[in-house]
Write an enzyme that holds these catalytic residues in place. Structure first.
Site, mmCIF file in Angstrom:
data_model
loop_
_atom_site.group_PDB
_atom_site.id
_atom_site.type_symbol
_atom_site.label_atom_id
_atom_site.label_comp_id
_atom_site.label_asym_id
_atom_site.label_seq_id
_atom_site.Cartn_x
_atom_site.Cartn_y
_atom_site.Cartn_z
ATOM 1 N N GLU A 130 67.531 43.262 44.199
ATOM 2 C CA GLU A 130 66.563 42.065 45.034
ATOM 3 C C GLU A 130 67.497 40.964 45.126
ATOM 4 O OE1 GLU A 130 62.473 41.588 44.329
ATOM 5 O OE2 GLU A 130 62.360 40.062 45.832
ATOM 6 N N ALA A 271 61.759 39.695 35.349
ATOM 7 C CA ALA A 271 61.952 41.044 35.272
ATOM 8 C C ALA A 271 61.777 41.416 36.970
ATOM 9 C CB ALA A 271 60.390 41.541 34.838
ATOM 10 N N GLU A 273 60.585 44.610 39.827
ATOM 11 C CA GLU A 273 59.850 45.854 40.070
ATOM 12 C C GLU A 273 60.250 47.234 40.562
ATOM 13 O OE1 GLU A 273 59.756 42.860 41.999
ATOM 14 O OE2 GLU A 273 59.368 43.092 43.989
ATOM 15 N N HIS A 306 52.413 41.930 36.352
ATOM 16 C CA HIS A 306 52.982 41.244 37.679
ATOM 17 C C HIS A 306 53.743 42.614 38.030
ATOM 18 C CE1 HIS A 306 54.501 38.300 40.575
ATOM 19 N NE2 HIS A 306 55.409 39.088 40.535
ATOM 20 N N GLU A 307 54.568 43.014 37.370
ATOM 21 C CA GLU A 307 55.623 43.921 37.898
ATOM 22 C C GLU A 307 55.158 45.301 38.138
ATOM 23 O OE1 GLU A 307 58.191 42.560 38.756
ATOM 24 O OE2 GLU A 307 58.222 40.916 37.511
ATOM 25 N N HIS A 310 52.954 45.056 41.565
ATOM 26 C CA HIS A 310 53.985 45.164 42.729
ATOM 27 C C HIS A 310 54.223 46.448 43.010
ATOM 28 C CE1 HIS A 310 55.848 41.410 43.604
ATOM 29 N NE2 HIS A 310 56.565 41.216 42.499
ATOM 30 N N GLU A 329 55.221 38.141 46.831
ATOM 31 C CA GLU A 329 54.984 37.726 45.339
ATOM 32 C C GLU A 329 53.952 36.692 45.445
ATOM 33 O OE1 GLU A 329 56.841 38.286 43.336
ATOM 34 O OE2 GLU A 329 58.609 39.025 44.215
HETATM 35 N N1 B3K Z 1 60.758 40.520 42.445
HETATM 36 C C1 B3K Z 1 61.555 39.768 41.346
HETATM 37 C C2 B3K Z 1 62.269 38.806 41.632
HETATM 38 C C3 B3K Z 1 63.811 39.117 42.241
HETATM 39 C C4 B3K Z 1 64.571 37.809 42.414
HETATM 40 C C5 B3K Z 1 65.897 37.877 43.001
HETATM 41 N N2 B3K Z 1 66.740 36.741 43.048
HETATM 42 C C6 B3K Z 1 60.861 39.799 40.199
HETATM 43 C C7 B3K Z 1 59.121 39.455 40.510
HETATM 44 O O1 B3K Z 1 58.802 38.417 41.317
HETATM 45 O O2 B3K Z 1 58.364 40.247 40.311
HETATM 46 ZN ZN ZN Z 2 57.145 39.392 41.625
#
Ligand code: B3K
Ligand code: ZN
Length: 886
Positions: A130, A271, A273, A306-307, A310, A329
């Site tokens: 990501e 981190a 997800e 959080h992860e 997701h 997010e």
């Molecule tokens: N989704 C990732 C963040 C990715 C950042 C890329 N530059 C972590 C999170 O928000 O859970």
């Molecule tokens: Zn996130």
């Protein structure tokens, strides 16, 4: 660094230009043979024209600095020179029926310092895709609305990478000739490429098992560098709590046979997800009492949750395009905040959310980098993983729930899961579920996504002793932001109460019966520019308690008297607003002192405030985590933000120091007594109430030392030497660092010597020094960049020293001669060649430069211009500097 010259302005990506992909990828088969410098990736894509796309369009796959070795269309070799560049692979006339494309690429993970795509952390291989890292592994339609079923075969040297992980469930594994081995993983859930991950390495692990609410058994594992496995137990407990919570609160259960987490020391953010294979920064997994502070434990609990959350809000339902980032997010932050509130103290959790929103998001919204929660254009999407998208995004969900109520909120979420599972959705899709579940028109509410800037909420109360009524006049205004000069009124849920002079809550009886429902709920809506609410049966002039629990992310302008603030500090039934009253009082005193100091007068001190704070600390020993929040005054940056323009960071520093010194002197013996009472020889436990006691005790010590630096340093040194746990040790060291005490250097030396082998503690050692509020600190930081333990290539280390200085040392960064600005600008340039994402984030420390007094403003501009003058900037850094200067 981009290979492309950046001379011609690159047009931005626009939400308005969104079009579905012309091709879909139904299945992906990846064969990856891992090697430190020559990894081979064979990708076989099963494609077909997208009925929603343009028939006969060329197929253009994204690439990122790739080296293709061969390509075959339906098993027929293609001429690479004709179809491929490092940045794309184009088939001019693809078949109008399903077809396959096989491409082999060659990667050098050891040379990848950007930590995007496939890279190495220590001796392990890992990935970060990501937002657009997958295209650095192979050519692909690297956009979140192309969802595909992945099967991945990994092959590696058996000694170097005995553990081979990817997304989904394990299918097969075995040995190969030449001491190599393989593993095959299959993920049955179609997913976008940004959720792809692999890990290979010689890792240790702890394991557990989880039974979902429908009785399915899931194997859980957390993998770490060997020898650190035992530090993952708190993360494992947090994971299990999060899995249970998501079943209980949202009815969501986990969907694969295994859930793997891997912790690595080199990671650009907290981190990631990835489906079934979350990859973490060590910082958010590893914790034992000797290495982690209570704050670290809380961070682990929140980020693990959080992860995990997701998996439903992000993975099962993903984003149609990157403009919709807040869809996953903001919602997931809201979910993790509520999870932490349920695990710990709700009031303290909320105070923490708001402190972080005000520290990170408000300045963003008030400066040149301001953007909508759902942006409409971007040059570099990685620069939009911001406090605005995440935290203001979470506040929007919180407001939505306050407006439509708990039941309609959960009915809307259920509808969202049912309707969009397996799809790539938009914010409109999401909000439509709540419009349906609540029966409300949410069109005006949607402005929160489309309008940048922090609204100002003005409230004025008028008491009429004759009629025994209290009228509250509310009005709102959102200041202009870059590219958005006109703002419309927003819908604001205003949770409020009235506190009588006797300290009791006054029942809300509105004069207008139409307001009765709102009065009952305690939440009033401001949807227009203004509103007047009149309350009856008010015996005497009350103190209004507005925005309880911070029900709207606005800047509140409320003309409370100092007596009102003292009343609220002591008696508000809303603990958030008891804390807010103390913060508002302290802010008022510090702003007054800042002006006095700037006109060469002595700072102001109010013994009544110190007394009230002392009472709050003592009364709060029953809820020490909350009392610790009361005892922690607004930061220098908080004051700078409230002052808003012509900011002089030195004057603010002196004002804050004077207030803390005055309070420390006034409450000296009482602080010390509280410190003693809170001392405990119970064995360490990271639970919230033990952590709360430590927090209050350390806050008392810090305030005490502010008034009595020498005596305070003795106590701090003693606590430091006892070294009972990292929380107490780091807090003692931080108190020692705040003053030029004779113990400071020896404590710092001994801290480094004792923990030199512990990267996460060495990070703390760098940060504590970077934040010392003295003119010599810049020289110290520069010296530390040559320390053998310093490295610009490890993001944690770079942030520990450099970002801690830029963001955690306002007088150092904003030194009047501009040396702090020049240092950060130069370091961002050096970092850019190594890791553009980290460099761009560092440069964002300049986000409030326009609010400074004229001399510093000019020096900050010059520093930014020196960055902008470089011909070869990454798109990441170019974007930040261009917006900062625009
Ligand atoms: N989704 C990732 C963040 C990715 C950042 C890329 N530059 C972590 C999170 O928000 O859970
Ligand atoms: Zn996130």
């Amino acid at each position: 660094m981009s290979d492309k010259p950046e001379s011609a302005p690159v047009p931005p990506v626009r939400l308005a230009d969104y079009r579905p992909a012309d091709y879909l990828i139904d299945a992906v088969r990846l064969d990856i043979s891992l090697d430190p410098i020559a990894t081979r990736v064979v990708s076989r894509l099963t494609l077909r024209p997208n009925p929603a796309g343009t028939a006969g369009a060329p197929l253009v796959l994204d690439g990122g600095d790739l080296r293709p070795l061969r390509a075959l269309l339906d098993n027929e070799a293609l001429d690479l020179a004709e179809v491929a560049t490092p940045e794309s692979l184009t088939i001019a006339n693809p078949p109008a029926r399903p077809f396959t494309l096989e491409v082999e690429t060659l990667l050098d993970p050891s040379a990848n310092t950007r930590l995007e795509g496939l890279y190495r952390s220590g001796s392990a291989f890992c990935t970060q895709c990501e937002a657009e890292g997958f295209r650095r592994i192979t050519y692909y339609l690297d956009r979140p609305d192309v969802m595909s079923v992945f099967t991945v075969r990994l092959e590696a040297d058996k000694a170097e990478a005995p553990v081979l992980l990817s997304n989904g469930n394990p299918v097969e594994q075995g040995d190969l000739p030449n001491d190599r081995h393989f593993a095959v993983w299959h993920d049955p859930f179609p997913k976008p490429s940004y959720l792809f991950a692999l890990v290979g390495g010689d890792l240790g692990a702890i394991e557990d098992e989880y039974e979902t609410m429908s009785g399915r058994k899931v194997k859980l594992a957390i993998h770490t560098q060997k020898g650190k496995e035992h530090r993952a137990h708190y993360a494992m407990e947090s994971l299990i709590h999060a899995m249970r919570w998501d079943e209980f609160v949202y009815g969501r259960e986990y969907d694969l046979d295994v859930f793997n987490i891997v912790a690595v020391p080199d990671f650009n953010m907290g981190a990631m997800e990835n489906k079934g294979l979350n990859i973490f920064n060590d910082k958010y997994i590893l914790a034992i009492q000797e290495t982690a502070t209570d704050g670290d434990y809380a961070g682990i609990e929140a980020v693990v949750a959080h992860e995990y959350f997701h998996n439903w809000t992000g993975n099962r339902i993903t984003c149609r395009d990157w403009f919709q980032l807040c869809l996953k997010e903001g919602l997931t932050v809201y979910r993790d905040q509520e999870f932490s509130a349920d695990q710990r103290s709700r009031a303290v959790g909320r105070i923490g959310n708001v402190r972080s929103l005000r520290a990170g998001q408000f300045p963003e919204d008030a400066g040149p980098l301001a953007h909508n929660v759902r942006p409409e254009t971007y040059h570099e999407i990685n620069n939009f993983y911001t406090a605005t998208v995440y935290e203001k995004g979470a506040e929007i969900i919180r407001m939505l729930r306050a407006l439509i109520g708990h039941e309609a909120y959960h009915a809307g979420m259920a509808l969202y899961f049912q309707r969009f599972d397996g799809k790539a959705a938009t914010v409109e899709d999401f909000i439509s579920c709540f419009a349906e579940s609540s029966g409300r028109d949410l069109a005006q509410f949607f402005l929160w996504y489309r309008q940048a800037g922090t609204p100002r909420l003005k409230a004025r109360g008028t008491y009429d002793a004759k009629t025994k009524t209290f009228a509250l006049d509310l009005s709102q205004e959102t200041p202009p932001t870059p590219g958005q000069l006109e703002k419309k009124p927003l819908v604001m849920p205003i949770r409020l109460g009235l506190i009588g002079q006797d300290g009791k809550e006054i029942p809300l009886v509105p004069a207008d019966p139409a307001d009765a429902g709102e009065a009952q709920a305690g939440v009033f809506e401001l949807a227009g520019k203004e509103r007047r609410i009149v309350f009856r049966n008010i015996p005497s002039r009350p103190a209004p308690s507005l925005l309880r629990r911070f029900s709207t992310p606005a800047i509140l302008d409320l003309d409370l008297s100092e007596d009102d603030l003292l009343l609220l500090m002591a008696h508000d039934t809303d603990p958030f607003n008891r804390w807010q009253a103390a913060q508002s009082f302290a802010t008022r005193l510090m702003i007054r002192s800042t002006s006095l100091i700037r006109s060469s007068e002595l700072p102001d001190f109010d013994p009544a405030f110190a007394e009230a704070l002392g009472a709050a600390i003592e009364a709060g020993e029953a809820d020490p985590a909350f009392a610790a929040q009361m005892a922690t005054l607004p930061s220098e940056s908080d004051i700078a933000r409230d002052i808003g323009s012509d900011v002089d960071p030195d004057a603010i520093f002196l004002a804050r120091r004077a207030l803390r010194e005055g309070i420390g002197r006034a409450l000296g013996a009482r602080l010390l007594a509280a410190y003693e009472r809170l001392t405990s020889d119970a064995p360490f436990s990271p639970d919230a109430s033990s952590a709360g006691r430590r927090a209050l005790r350390n806050a008392c010590l810090d305030l005490y030392a502010a008034g009595a630096p020498e005596d305070g340093a003795e106590i701090a040194m003693h606590q430091f030497q006892l070294g009972a746990n990292m929380t107490d040790q780091a807090a003692a060291l931080s108190t020692l660092c705040a003053h030029a005490t004779r113990q400071r250097e020896s404590a710092l030396d001994s801290f480094f010597r004792s923990h030199a082998e512990e990267p996460l503690i060495v990070d703390k050692w760098f940060s504590l020094q970077a934040m010392i509020p003295e003119p010599e600190t810049l020289a110290r930081v520069k010296r530390l960049t040559h320390h053998h333990a310093f490295s610009l290539t490890n993001p944690n280390r770079a942030r520990a020293l450099i970002s801690a200085f830029a963001n955690g040392n306002p007088t150092g960064f904003n030194a009047a001669d501009g040396a702090g600005y020049r240092f950060i600008a130069e370091t961002a340039l050096n970092l850019d060649a190594v890791n553009p994402q980290v460099a761009a984030r560092l440069l964002a420390a300049f986000r409030s430069w326009r609010n400074l007094e004229a001399g510093r403003r000019q020096l900050a501009r010059e520093a930014l211009e020196s960055v902008a003058a470089h011909a070869k900037l990454s798109p990441d850094l170019r974007d930040i500097v261009a917006r900062a200067l625009a």
